[in-house]
Design a protein around this motif. Structure first.
Motif, PDB file in Angstrom:
ATOM      1  N   VAL A  45      18.315   4.837  -2.693  1.00  0.00           N
ATOM      2  CA  VAL A  45      19.257   6.504  -2.964  1.00  0.00           C
ATOM      3  C   VAL A  45      20.741   5.889  -2.952  1.00  0.00           C
ATOM      4  N   THR A  46      20.897   5.497  -1.911  1.00  0.00           N
ATOM      5  CA  THR A  46      22.580   5.644  -0.360  1.00  0.00           C
ATOM      6  C   THR A  46      23.236   4.825  -1.524  1.00  0.00           C
ATOM      7  N   LEU A  47      22.649   3.332  -2.522  1.00  0.00           N
ATOM      8  CA  LEU A  47      23.296   2.528  -3.138  1.00  0.00           C
ATOM      9  C   LEU A  47      23.450   3.124  -4.340  1.00  0.00           C
ATOM     10  N   LEU A  48      22.147   3.557  -5.296  1.00  0.00           N
ATOM     11  CA  LEU A  48      22.245   3.529  -6.710  1.00  0.00           C
ATOM     12  C   LEU A  48      22.346   5.559  -7.028  1.00  0.00           C
ATOM     13  N   GLY A  49      21.758   6.145  -5.558  1.00  0.00           N
ATOM     14  CA  GLY A  49      21.662   7.346  -6.268  1.00  0.00           C
ATOM     15  C   GLY A  49      20.098   8.527  -6.055  1.00  0.00           C
ATOM     16  N   PRO A  50      20.185   9.256  -5.950  1.00  0.00           N
ATOM     17  CA  PRO A  50      18.551  10.357  -5.996  1.00  0.00           C
ATOM     18  C   PRO A  50      17.635   9.636  -7.452  1.00  0.00           C
ATOM     19  N   VAL A  51      16.644   9.730  -7.332  1.00  0.00           N
ATOM     20  CA  VAL A  51      15.459   9.114  -8.322  1.00  0.00           C
ATOM     21  C   VAL A  51      15.169  10.767  -9.048  1.00  0.00           C
ATOM     22  N   VAL A  52      14.485  10.335 -10.622  1.00  0.00           N
ATOM     23  CA  VAL A  52      14.202  11.185 -11.533  1.00  0.00           C
ATOM     24  C   VAL A  52      13.038  11.308 -12.161  1.00  0.00           C
ATOM     25  N   SER A  53      12.326   9.497 -11.622  1.00  0.00           N
ATOM     26  CA  SER A  53      11.203   9.809 -12.507  1.00  0.00           C
ATOM     27  C   SER A  53      10.362   8.540 -12.007  1.00  0.00           C
ATOM     28  N   VAL A  54       9.507   8.121 -11.354  1.00  0.00           N
ATOM     29  CA  VAL A  54       8.729   6.989 -11.056  1.00  0.00           C
ATOM     30  C   VAL A  54       7.312   6.494 -12.094  1.00  0.00           C
ATOM     31  N   MET A  55       6.818   5.328 -12.030  1.00  0.00           N
ATOM     32  CA  MET A  55       6.044   4.572 -12.552  1.00  0.00           C
ATOM     33  C   MET A  55       5.277   3.738 -11.418  1.00  0.00           C
ATOM     34  N   GLY A  56       3.975   3.569 -11.425  1.00  0.00           N
ATOM     35  CA  GLY A  56       3.205   2.496  -9.841  1.00  0.00           C
ATOM     36  C   GLY A  56       2.343   2.072  -9.853  1.00  0.00           C
ATOM     37  N   ALA A  57       2.314   0.965  -9.613  1.00  0.00           N
ATOM     38  CA  ALA A  57       1.076   0.270  -9.335  1.00  0.00           C
ATOM     39  C   ALA A  57      -0.009   0.547  -8.181  1.00  0.00           C
ATOM     40  N   ALA A  58      -1.699  -0.083  -7.789  1.00  0.00           N
ATOM     41  CA  ALA A  58      -1.676  -0.671  -6.542  1.00  0.00           C
ATOM     42  C   ALA A  58      -2.976  -1.214  -6.566  1.00  0.00           C
ATOM     43  N   SER A  59      -2.696  -2.113  -5.274  1.00  0.00           N
ATOM     44  CA  SER A  59      -4.100  -2.448  -5.086  1.00  0.00           C
ATOM     45  C   SER A  59      -4.741  -2.762  -4.096  1.00  0.00           C
ATOM     46  N   HIS A  60      -6.127  -2.676  -3.734  1.00  0.00           N
ATOM     47  CA  HIS A  60      -6.829  -2.609  -1.897  1.00  0.00           C
ATOM     48  C   HIS A  60      -7.447  -3.946  -2.055  1.00  0.00           C
ATOM     49  N   THR A  61      -7.451  -5.191  -1.288  1.00  0.00           N
ATOM     50  CA  THR A  61      -7.606  -6.458  -1.390  1.00  0.00           C
ATOM     51  C   THR A  61      -8.692  -6.697  -0.342  1.00  0.00           C
ATOM     52  N   ARG A  62      -8.471  -6.013   0.652  1.00  0.00           N
ATOM     53  CA  ARG A  62     -10.062  -5.692   2.009  1.00  0.00           C
ATOM     54  C   ARG A  62      -9.916  -4.769   2.910  1.00  0.00           C
ATOM     55  N   ASN A  63     -11.350  -4.376   3.024  1.00  0.00           N
ATOM     56  CA  ASN A  63     -11.889  -3.224   3.746  1.00  0.00           C
ATOM     57  C   ASN A  63     -11.519  -3.243   5.707  1.00  0.00           C
ATOM     58  N   VAL A  64     -11.127  -4.241   5.546  1.00  0.00           N
ATOM     59  CA  VAL A  64     -11.044  -4.551   7.149  1.00  0.00           C
ATOM     60  C   VAL A  64      -9.798  -4.992   7.396  1.00  0.00           C
ATOM     61  N   ARG A  65      -9.293  -5.040   8.368  1.00  0.00           N
ATOM     62  CA  ARG A  65      -8.197  -6.781   9.154  1.00  0.00           C
ATOM     63  C   ARG A  65      -8.502  -6.322  10.274  1.00  0.00           C
ATOM     64  N   THR A  66      -8.313  -7.321  10.906  1.00  0.00           N
ATOM     65  CA  THR A  66      -8.953  -8.522  12.506  1.00  0.00           C
ATOM     66  C   THR A  66      -7.691  -8.214  13.156  1.00  0.00           C
ATOM     67  N   ILE A  67      -7.344  -7.708  14.169  1.00  0.00           N
ATOM     68  CA  ILE A  67      -5.935  -7.382  15.279  1.00  0.00           C
ATOM     69  C   ILE A  67      -6.071  -8.594  16.018  1.00  0.00           C
ATOM     70  N   GLY A  68      -5.352  -9.145  15.534  1.00  0.00           N
ATOM     71  CA  GLY A  68      -4.367 -10.772  16.144  1.00  0.00           C
ATOM     72  C   GLY A  68      -4.224 -11.027  17.344  1.00  0.00           C
ATOM     73  N   SER A  69      -3.209  -9.696  18.314  1.00  0.00           N
ATOM     74  CA  SER A  69      -3.284 -10.193  19.433  1.00  0.00           C
ATOM     75  C   SER A  69      -3.292  -8.578  20.206  1.00  0.00           C
ATOM     76  N   GLY A  70      -3.678  -9.185  21.948  1.00  0.00           N
ATOM     77  CA  GLY A  70      -3.264  -8.080  22.748  1.00  0.00           C
ATOM     78  C   GLY A  70      -4.734  -7.912  23.321  1.00  0.00           C
ATOM     79  N   PRO A  71      -5.883  -6.825  23.773  1.00  0.00           N
ATOM     80  CA  PRO A  71      -6.492  -6.697  24.763  1.00  0.00           C
ATOM     81  C   PRO A  71      -6.961  -6.377  22.962  1.00  0.00           C
ATOM     82  N   ARG A  72      -7.519  -5.521  22.031  1.00  0.00           N
ATOM     83  CA  ARG A  72      -8.612  -5.736  21.352  1.00  0.00           C
ATOM     84  C   ARG A  72      -8.584  -7.062  20.580  1.00  0.00           C
ATOM     85  N   GLN A  73      -7.460  -8.145  20.943  1.00  0.00           N
ATOM     86  CA  GLN A  73      -8.236  -8.911  19.866  1.00  0.00           C
ATOM     87  C   GLN A  73      -9.535  -9.360  19.443  1.00  0.00           C
ATOM     88  N   GLY A  74      -8.890  -9.534  18.307  1.00  0.00           N
ATOM     89  CA  GLY A  74     -10.538  -9.738  17.169  1.00  0.00           C
ATOM     90  C   GLY A  74     -11.460  -8.370  17.046  1.00  0.00           C
TER      91      GLY A  74
END
Length: 375
Positions: free
Chosen positions: A188-217
């Motif tokens: 928006v800073t470069l090209l100005g405001p938006v008047v309409s959009v189209m989108g598509a989305a997906s959801h590939t995993r139901n859980v994620r595993t924490i990789g660091s810190g005290p809750r790792q795993g």
């Protein structure tokens, strides 16, 4: 009136360190108080920052010496904290997004208007030399009439490094609402405001595993779309394509490319304040790196608040609530379109923020030298 803006911070999580580093050198900002639901975290900040006291959230919001509340809470709490601050007569500057939904964000802006206070919001990365140099190149006609843009953000997920990544996978999180504000605000800073959009989305995993810190795993549930694409139609007619993923591994593509009738720009990562801007002109033999020509020199998180502090009364800050609301509506509408399969018109609009001349804001001799070298 020549006095620094007195700021209180609510939320002392990981992002606060970047703000504290810059507050120490921004002469237009005076940090006076910090608060967190975990008092120990607030006290640790106060112990390390001279002149700052740790308080409860309610005490900070009621404090007479706090003029602006910097809201660094999780996205789900952004609106609630902002509304409490506004009710206490404080201006507010929040981390992105402005709120978890446009309905909540509208409440914040309406309340601020009624109270006569100012709303600002991250990202202020667009005020740095990277995006602003690209903005100047476009404004100076170096690529001719803008035609299109692409914006790419790929990471396999923040749970790999963040010790408490839960909120990234809850409503208000996800790759678009988490990282999209940098890219949409930049577009928006470069090209100005938006008047309409189209989108598509997906959801590939139901859980994620924490990789660091005290809750790792430990695992956290995923309740959002983790891969989102979108097409934005700007008022100017330019088309931008978004590619935001917490699923894919890596991208070799530039973060943002802008294409015009006589040239193309490679724009640096909008999650950073600087970086090289490259131009390929029609008929040229190769890419050229443009000299730094605009933006706050050697800037960082918090410069948007300093910019707000210097904004004339009644004027919208560059990193203001109106821009943040428009960006949020764009992102929310991309997700709506992804689920409905239909183009979604954008109801809000916003003035393209004023450009930033090459400027030094902070008291740092290295910044002065950088500006002299760039001029």
């Amino acid at each position: 009136m020549g006095k620094p803006l007195r700021v209180g911070i609510v939320g002392c999580g990981a992002i606060i360190a970047q703000y504290l580093t810059n507050f120490r050198k921004l002469r237009d900002i005076e940090l006076v108080a910090v608060a967190d639901l975990d008092p120990a975290r607030a006290q640790a900040v106060a112990d390390d920052y001279e002149g700052v006291r740790a308080t409860s959230v309610d005490e900070l919001l009621a404090a007479d010496d706090v003029e602006l509340v910097l809201n660094l809470t999780i996205p789900a709490a952004h609106a609630a904290v902002a509304l409490k601050a506004i009710a206490a007569g404080k201006s507010v500057y929040g981390e992105k997004p402005l709120a978890a939904t446009t309905a909540e964000a509208r409440q914040v802006l309406d309340a601020a208007h009624e109270a006569g206070v100012v709303v600002g919001c991250a990202p202020d990365t667009v005020l740095g030399t990277g995006i602003q140099t690209a903005r100047k190149a476009i404004d100076d006609g170096l690529i001719g009439a803008p035609i299109s843009a692409s914006a790419t953000m790929v990471t396999p997920g923040h749970e790999r490094w963040h010790p408490n990544p839960d909120f990234y996978y809850q409503p208000g999180g996800g790759p678009l609402l988490d990282m999209g504000p940098y890219y949409v605000t930049a577009l928006v800073t470069l090209l100005g405001p938006v008047v309409s959009v189209m989108g598509a989305a997906s959801h590939t995993r139901n859980v994620r595993t924490i990789g660091s810190g005290p809750r790792q795993g430990e695992t956290v549930p995923v309740d959002i779309d983790s891969h989102v694409t979108g097409v934005l139609v700007h008022t100017s007619g330019a088309l931008s394509t978004l590619f935001m993923s917490f699923d894919a591994v890596k991208s070799k593509s530039p973060n943002i490319e802008i294409h015009g009738s006589t040239g193309s720009l490679v724009v640096p990562d909008p999650n950073h304040f600087d970086g090289e801007v490259q131009l390929f002109s029609l008929g040229a033999d190769g890419w050229e790196t443009l000299p730094v020509s605009a933006g706050y020199v050697d800037s960082g998180r918090g410069f948007g608040i300093a910019d707000l502090a210097s904004t004339a009364q009644g004027e919208e800050p560059r990193a203001g609530g109106a821009l943040a609301y428009h960006a949020l509506e764009v992102m929310e509408s991309v997700l709506e379109s992804a689920h409905s399969g239909r183009a979604v018109p954008i109801q809000s609009t916003v003035e393209r923020p004023k450009s930033v001349e090459l400027t030094v804001l902070a008291d740092d001799i290295n910044m002065l030298e950088a500006q002299e070298a760039a001029s």
